[in-house]
Structures are given as C-alpha cells and as structure tokens.
Write an enzyme that holds these catalytic residues in place. Structure first.
Site, PDB file in Angstrom:
ATOM      1  N   HIS A  97       1.097  -1.585  10.294  1.00  0.00           N
ATOM      2  CA  HIS A  97      -0.428  -1.536   9.945  1.00  0.00           C
ATOM      3  C   HIS A  97      -0.673  -3.292   9.873  1.00  0.00           C
ATOM      4  CE1 HIS A  97      -4.287  -1.478   7.910  1.00  0.00           C
ATOM      5  NE2 HIS A  97      -4.306  -0.279   7.849  1.00  0.00           N
ATOM      6  N   ARG A 111     -12.390  -3.586   7.444  1.00  0.00           N
ATOM      7  CA  ARG A 111     -12.881  -4.272   8.903  1.00  0.00           C
ATOM      8  C   ARG A 111     -14.211  -3.473   9.197  1.00  0.00           C
ATOM      9  NH1 ARG A 111      -7.659  -3.700  11.513  1.00  0.00           N
ATOM     10  NH2 ARG A 111      -7.003  -3.016   9.792  1.00  0.00           N
TER      11      ARG A 111
END
Ligand SMILES: Cc1cc2nc3c(=O)[nH]c(=O)nc-3n(C[C@H](O)[C@H](O)[C@H](O)COP(=O)(O)OP(=O)(O)OC[C@H]3O[C@@H](n4cnc5c(N)ncnc54)[C@H](O)[C@@H]3O)c2cc1C
Ligand code: SF4
Ligand code: SF4
Ligand code: FES
Lengths: 604, 246
Positions: free
Chosen positions: A235, A255
């Site tokens: 990740h 995000r």
C-alpha cells in the site's frame, strides 16, 4: 494424547468478514457450524479496514453499474484475475451491502437518506459504502452480532495447527486453545478457510500478528494449490515516523477526500507519470482533480487515485531520486483543502476521524494543519488458495477458502474496497456450498494418528532448553527483514535466488527453536508455531515471483520492468510435490466470454 | 540510548508479582512497544493481547500506572519515566495469565440483549431512508471497539461485582445504539430495567472518562435510556396508555 473432539457439518476457520459471512450462510442452510479464531471474536483484521466496501449501488452516481465495477476490477488486476469471480463479485456486492443494513449496520448517508459512497483508487465512480474511516469495524460488528444469534459455536483464541484429510477429502482440523494450551480435534463434513493474509512475512506491514498466512500454509500442506502468490500489495501510504508506528496504514480515503502527494520540492509528482491504460480517465490538472474529489461528475480523477501498485512505485521513485521526506517517504497533505473549503478543519475531522486521532496521538501531527509523512507498507496478498469461482472449493474436495486467503478476484492488484466486498460475496458463497457439500457427502472420519502427530510436532520447542535452541522472535524478525530486502517492492532474479537460500537456512533454524514457560497463553510458543506458516508462504511468494519474468500489478521486476503479454495468459500455481518440495507451474487462464470482453471494451 | 523501567504484573492465574524490566526507549514509542521488546528479548512467555496497534481493535486494554488505557495508544512521552511504569491487567476481570484476563462474561452479556430486528423497508428495493442527522448518535455508539475499559472502571462491576444483574456501560451503550437505530423494531426497555439492571448506574461518569473512542456514554446513552425506562414504568400517563392498549 487424547483429544476433546467436536463434530460439525461445516467448520469455519477464521472470524474476519469472510469467515463470519460463511458461518452465517452455512447456519442459514441448516448446517451445524463451528467457528474458530486466533483472537477474541471481533478483533480480526477486518476490524481495521477503514475506507469502505466497494459495491455498485449507484447511490451517488447513477452511471455506475456492475459492468463498470467489473471492468474496473479487471483493469486494476491487469487482466490476470479470475474473470468469473470478478463478474460474480461485481454483480452480487450491492445485495451483500444492503443485507448488512438489514442486519443493523449504519452507513454514512446521502442527502436523500441512502447509503453514501466515496471515491477510491481505480474505481471510476464513487463506489465505497463507508462509515467515516472505520468501515471494517461496522462490518465485523454487524456480522459478529448476527452470528451469535444463529446457534454457531465459537471457539475463540484457538489456533489450528493442521488440517485433517481422509480419503482425499477434508475431514477436520486440529489445534490448541491459546488460553490453556489444550489440544482439540474437529471433525467436519466440510471446512472453510477464512484466515486472512500474510503481511507478517515482511518487516514493514499494516497487518497484525495474526497475518502469518496460516490458511495458505494449512491448505498447501493438506495438498491444495496456491495461486498468484507473487502478487503482494504494497500500500502506498503507511506511516513511517516515529519508528514505532512504521507500517500502520493511512487510508486511501485521505486521497479520496482530496489529499495530495508531494515531494520535498512541493511538487505533485503523481502528475508526472500517468500510465497509458488510465490516461483518458485521469485529470491532467490540479483543478480538475479537486473537482472530482468534490463530486463533479464531469471531472476526471486526480492521479493520486491511480492504482496502489503504481502510486507505491512513484513514491519509491521520488525517494530514490533524493526528493523524499526526512524519514524516507513523501508528504501526504489534506490540510491544503482549507484553501478551498470553509470549515476545512471540522470537515477533515468528520470525514477522517480515526486518521486524525492516529496522527495526533501517535505522531504529534495535526493533519488538519500539516502534511503527513508516508511510504509504502505491505498490506494485502492477492494470491491464495486456488478455488472454483462459483463454489470457492479448493482442489481438495470439501476444503473451501474465502476472503484474503483465497486467490482469483483481484488478479495482479486489488482495488481498495474490493476486499470487504470480496469477503461478503465469496464468504457467503463458500458457506452456502460448504453446507451443500456437507449434506451431499456426510461426515468423513478423522485420522486420530495424524492429529496426534500434528500436535506432537508443535510441542517439540518445549523439549529444547533455551541455551541449545533459538529464540522464535529473533528468527521471525530476521525472516521479515530478509523478505523485505530481497522479495519486496522491487525484485530481481539474483536477490530472489539468494532469498531461497536464506529460506532454507531459516527452516533449519526454525527446527531448532525453543520456548520457555508453559503452554498456557505463551506468546513465545505461538510465535514459534506461526513461523512454520510464514516460511511456507515466504517460499511460495519467492518461487512464484521468480517464475513471473515480467512486471505486472503488485509484482515489479527490475530485471523485467515491462509487462509481457505472454504472461497475461496464465496464473502461477504452487503445490506440494510428492517428494515434499514446492512445485511451481503455469496454469492457463480460460478464455473470457465475448460478453465480458465487450463490457471491458465499452468501459475503456 | 535512554532506558525506562517497566514493572509488569506476572501471574499464571492465581496470585502474582510485579517484575521489573529495563527497556531501551525509541522515539515515538508506546507502552505496547515496550511490552513487545520485553517479549522479544527478556520474557518470551509474557502474555498480552493485541492486534491493530492503532487503537482500532480494543485488544490491548490494561492499567498503566493505575489508569485504564489502550497500551498501543499510550505514548511513553506522556508518562514520567524517571520512575517505573507499572502495567497491570484489567482488574475487574478474572486473571488468566500476565496481562491477559478472562473477558468472556462480556460476550455472554451481549448475547442476552434483544438483537436488532429491522422494520419493514421504506423502498421497494428493500432499503431504508435514514438521514445523517438521525444516525449521528447511533454512529457515535457504534464507534465502540469493545476494549471493555469502561467495564473495568465501573464500580458496580469492579467493586460490587454485580455481574449477574448489571450489563455495564459497554452494553448499555450497545442497547442504546439498538434502541436509537431508526430502523430497529425491537424493544429493550423492559429488559433494561429488569435483567440488565440499568437502575444500578448512579451516573458517576467514570466510564465516559476512560473511553478511548470518546463516546459520551453517560450523557448520550445511559441517561436517555434511563429516561425511557422511567417514562414507561413510572410515568402515570404512559402507564395508563399501556393498560388501554393491552
Ligand atoms: C489497516 C487496514 C485497512 C484496510 N482497509 C480496507 C478497506 O478500507 N477496504 C477493503 O476492502 N479492505 C481493506 N483492508 C483489507 C481487508 O481488511 C482485509 O483484506 C480483510 O479484512 C481480510 O478479511 P478476512 O475475513 O479474509 O480475514 P481476517 O479479517 O484477516 O480474519 C482472519 C481470521 O482468521 C483467523 N485465523 C488465522 N489463522 C488461524 C489459525 N491458524 N487458526 C484459527 N484461526 C485463524 C484469525 O484469527 C481471524 O479471525 C484493510 C486492511 C488493513 C490491514
Ligand atoms: S456512569 Fe454508570 S455505568 Fe458509568 S461507570 Fe458510573 S455507574 Fe458505571
Ligand atoms: S464504550 Fe468505549 S470504553 Fe467501553 S468498550 Fe466501547 S470503546 Fe471501550
Ligand atoms: S492493539 Fe488494537 S487497540 Fe491496541
């Protein structure tokens, strides 16, 4: 040794989302169900999931449909997914999510009172049903509370050390109570593995102590095949500072809510490298990216929301080029949105409450005011037990697998949110088909001698004194460092061959491990047992990664940096050979039906 | 490198003693890191529960310097290190080994609460319409990570040991989440008074103070539930209506 033996129609090993959903379904079909987990009920990995569960409910953008979700999943997986699983997943996820609401889950709401959905990497439309950034907690609690009212017998803090087979089919399992150290045997007509991932094979990981690949290894040693083990998901955003929090996840939701990635020059470097396959869907300027995160349907997504494999590699590139942050990562900034939104502080705290607390408490950072420092962390494994797409049965009759420990749906890279939905869709299918199998085939007999041998095997560390034996923690730590260094985000033939040599040495060391104390709740002993699984999955990851001489999704080879179409034609499978060594083979991917091909074409 | 001393309760279930361990202090370290360091280098059999290391699973509850905390969220920088840091298991639950206690009572209690039952769906597709404002409160309660620290401090359980007649703050919050869920059709008011012993709570607010999820247990969950109980059982008007209805 005498065993207390329990008898079930369906034995489910693992009480994360997949195991709980399987248990519910099997019980609903009338089976007598036993459910086993290493921790307390409700503490499995699933509880940590943050961002959301992906399902094309089309509540926020009515252009969404199962077809778009299917195409997104295949593109994200770089087309080596099991297309049938991707299809079933996309079609069934909406019903599975609505069902959670009927069982008491309370998702965040849209203005018109329906389940709210948010943007996530690789998903074309806002698709992730969520509860702030604690979606996994909502899901596991809902399922767990369903479970306890359905007559399912739960064995908590119990570790399975071996599966039992007889006449070529699964017949049960043997393991010990962590609290008391007592061994028990389980006799079942069908066994479902739902044991989660393998992140603990690496030093920097978002996974808890449980993620030692037990199910992968149990299945392998019982004769089942593992597939796609080279595909490990790193990740892009884990915490990197202070050292004690290294690896802890920073949800992609940051995000999704408008957070941007910056290098030390203050540049949004994600704009510098947008892969061809995503060019038409990706914003080419900051303004458009921002509008996308705020729900503008005509805007394209910002490059921060490209797939995880790509974002992780871009971060590595910046760090290598000397444009990284002081502790070897990059900056993730959500505080900048105060330039665009009134009340941005409160907005961030509301949308990302646990991220706010995590940074505040663990890193002294106020994410509403300053950027976070982030870097890649080992997060998820796309590979796992090779299963039939519709029933989730492995290559061993009566042995099923679902959730993170099964392979297929994700191909070379998983999209965020597709795991929670995978657990629901395929957990249900596994439970349903395990119950059917149990009904059709009845109980198999268990081999008590095999159970005894397995139990004796895990007791040997007690027989060595501390001076002659090795410390299990030391071996585990060294193994994790080795895998991180030699079979990590960037791989080469050379390094991986060295890794194989090291794994052999680690096996010898693991055979000499010693533990002190008694069997009652003894973490040193538990660690010694987990080691055996870690070694098996590490070898499977390494051998599969050597075999795939190209770069695709989560698997990146410096010596073969490009995607090679020839490798799109098969999956890599590992199995235990008759001489006990690991065999690696290439298994062709069946041709995709024209209708599904058409969907993918229509969606590009 | 700086060092700190950890004084940890070691027990095999009966009796027990404090033992001291020296730990090398690393920047940003939390109490759970210290325990792990001790396990890896000095006491491999030291028992502790943990999973997420990020305050999300509620496994690592203990009493640090006497106050109930999640070990993974307690920074060493927040503790005085010139004296030993004591770590003890939650004292309201029977000890099993070292920092691990028997919390199984909590699971049995939960099972005895009337489960969620959905009312008829609002829309033809089998779904419901709920507004965010109507679920904010329920979501606050559902943040609970089942660390059982509130149960650990509640004097009715800890000192008076009324485990048979009182479900404790965690499960009053759980009952409140069900009662206030806009689509739940269940009714738990009677059982709250009778089996669950809500009357025992005398609003000391100790539970609210220790909740790592900052759930306002007392004001938002327990008091409104108490009001519902009072309305049904002691309010003459409600009582009269009930008589007419039955
Ligand atoms: C921090 C974090 C955030 C995430 N966020 C998201 C997200 O937003 N969306 C998303 O889709 N995915 C997310 N993921 C991924 C997702 O949470 C996991 O992939 C998923 O929860 C795995 O579920 P599972 O049911 O397969 O297994 P798990 O939840 O890992 O459960 C495994 C179970 O198996 C048991 N078990 C294992 N070995 C044994 C054994 N030997 N004997 C007995 N029992 C055993 C364990 O005790 C446990 O109960 C996230 C993951 C992490 C770590
Ligand atoms: S407020 Fe009530 S439930 Fe909470 S600690 Fe005090 S007595 Fe216990
Ligand atoms: S209410 Fe708070 S203190 Fe009590 S169990 Fe839940 S999270 Fe822990
Ligand atoms: S380890 Fe999960 S809350 Fe501390």
């Amino acid at each position: 040794m005498d065993f207390e033996t329990h008898h079930y129609d369906v034995l489910v090993i693992g009480a994360g989302g997949a195991g709980l959903r399987a248990a519910i379904e099997a019980a609903a079909a009338g089976a007598k169900v036993g459910l086993i987990c290493k921790s307390l009920l409700g503490k499995a990995h699933t509880v940590m999931a943050e961002g959301g569960v992906a399902a094309a409910l089309a509540n926020v953008d009515d252009r969404d449909s199962w077809k778009v979700h299917f195409a997104d999943t295949m593109r994200g997986g770089q087309y080596v997914n099991n297309w049938r699983m991707a299809e079933l997943h996309a079609k069934e996820a909406p019903d599975r999510v609505r069902e959670l609401e009927a069982w008491g889950a309370v998702f965040d709401r849209t203005d018109d009172g329906r389940i709210l959905q948010r943007n996530f990497g690789g998903h074309r439309y806002p698709r992730l049903a969520h509860v702030g950034d604690r979606t996994g907690l909502e899901m596991i609690r809902t399922l767990q509370d369903q479970c306890v009212h359905r007559g399912i017998e739960v064995h908590m803090e119990f570790t399975v050390v071996s599966l039992l087979t007889s006449d070529g089919r699964a017949s049960g399992a043997v393991g010990y109570e962590r609290e008391r150290g007592r061994f028990k045997a389980f006799n079942a007509s069908a066994v479902v593995l739902a044991t989660g991932g393998t992140g603990r094979a690496y030093k920097i990981t978002s996974n808890s102590w449980e993620g030692t690949g037990d199910g992968h290894s149990l299945a392998y040693h019982a004769g089942a095949e593992l597939m796609d083990m080279e595909f490990v998901q790193f990740h892009p955003t884990g915490m990197i500072w202070p050292p004690s929090v290294q690896g802890i996840l920073v949800t992609e939701g940051v995000r999704g809510e408008g957070g941007v990635l910056l290098n030390t020059e203050g540049r949004r470097f994600m704009f510098d490298d947008i892969p061809e396959a995503y060019r038409t869907q990706t914003a080419d300027n900051e303004e458009e990216g921002w509008r996308y995160t705020q729900g503008d349907k005509n805007a394209r997504r910002p490059p921060e929301l490209l797939t995880r494999d790509h974002v992780a590699r871009c971060i590595m590139r910046e760090v290598k080029a000397g444009r990284g942050s002081p502790h070897g990562g990059v900056y993730l900034d959500i505080s900048w949105i105060k330039k665009r939104l009134p009340n941005a502080d409160a907005h961030i705290r509301r949308k990302l409450p646990s991220m706010y607390h995590q940074f505040k408490q663990l890193a002294d950072i106020d994410i509403t005011k300053e950027p976070m420092e982030v870097g890649p962390t080992t997060h998820y494994i796309m590979g796992g037990v090779r299963v039939d797409s519709d029933t989730q049965m492995s290559t061993v009759p009566g042995l099923f697998a679902a959730g993170e420990c099964a392979a297929g749906i994700n191909g070379a890279n998983r999209l965020g949110g597709n795991s929670l939905s995978d657990l629901l869709v395929f957990g249900k299918r596994a439970g349903e088909h395990a119950a059917l199998f149990a009904k059709a085939n009845g109980r198999a007999t268990i081999d008590v001698d095999a159970a005894r041998t397995a139990a004796d095997g895990v007791l040997t560390p007690f027989e060595r004194s501390r001076d002659e034996g090795e410390n299990p923690y030391a071996i585990q730590g060294a193994l994790q460092e080795m895998m991180q260094a030699l079979v990590g985000i960037v791989r080469t033939d050379d390094e991986m061959r060295r890794a194989l040599g090291e794994l052999t040495a680690f096996k010898t060391r693991a055979d000499r491990v010693s533990v002190i104390g008694h069997r009652e709740y003894n973490p040193g002993w538990h660690t010694a047992i987990d080691l055996r699984h870690l070694l098996t999955v590490s070898e499977a990851i390494t051998r599969s990664a050597l075999e795939r001489k190209e770069s695709r999704g989560g698997h990146f080879r410096e010596d073969f940096p490009e995607k090679d179409p020839a490798f799109a034609a098969f999956n890599i499978v590992t199995r235990r050979g008759s001489d006990g060594t690991m065999e690696v083979s290439r298994v062709p991917i069946p041709p995709m039906p024209a209708a599904l091909k058409q969907i993918i074409q229509d969606q590009t | 490198m700086a060092h700190a001393t950890f004084r940890i309760w070691r027990t095999d279930g009966s009796g027990g003693t404090f033992e001291d361990y020296a730990v090398a202090v690393v920047p940003g370290m939390v109490v759970l890191d210290a325990v792990h360091q001790i396990q890896a280098t000095q006491a491999p059999d030291l028992a502790v529960r943990w999973n997420c290391k990020a305050g999300k699973c509620g496994s690592c509850s203990a009493e640090v310097n006497g106050s109930p905390r999640l070990m993974c969220m307690t920074r060493l920088s927040s503790l005085p290190l010139d004296e030993p840091v004591t770590i003890e298991p939650m004292r309201a639950f029977p000890p099993i080994k070292d920092l691990v206690t028997d919390v199984s009572w909590n699971f049995r209690v939960k099972q005895a609460i009337t489960p969620f039952t959905a009312r008829t769906p609002d829309a033809p597709d089998g779904t419901w319409r709920m507004h965010q404002a109507d679920v904010d409160r329920v979501q606050e309660f559902r943040k609970c990570i089942e660390c059982f620290l509130c149960q650990d401090v509640c004097h009715i359980l800890r000192d008076h040991k009324l485990h048979d007649g009182f479900i404790g703050p965690r499960f009053l919050t759980y009952a409140a989440a069900l009662e206030m869920n806009p689509i739940d059709a269940g009714d738990r008011v009677d059982e709250l008074k009778t089996r669950h012993g809500i009357g025992y709570c005398n609003i000391t607010r100790c539970c609210t103070k220790v909740c790592p999820e900052h759930i306002t247990i007392t004001e938002n969950a327990i008091i409104p539930l108490k009001e519902r109980v009072v309305d049904r059982f002691y309010d003459p008007v409600t009582r009269l209506l009930r008589v007419f209805r039955s």
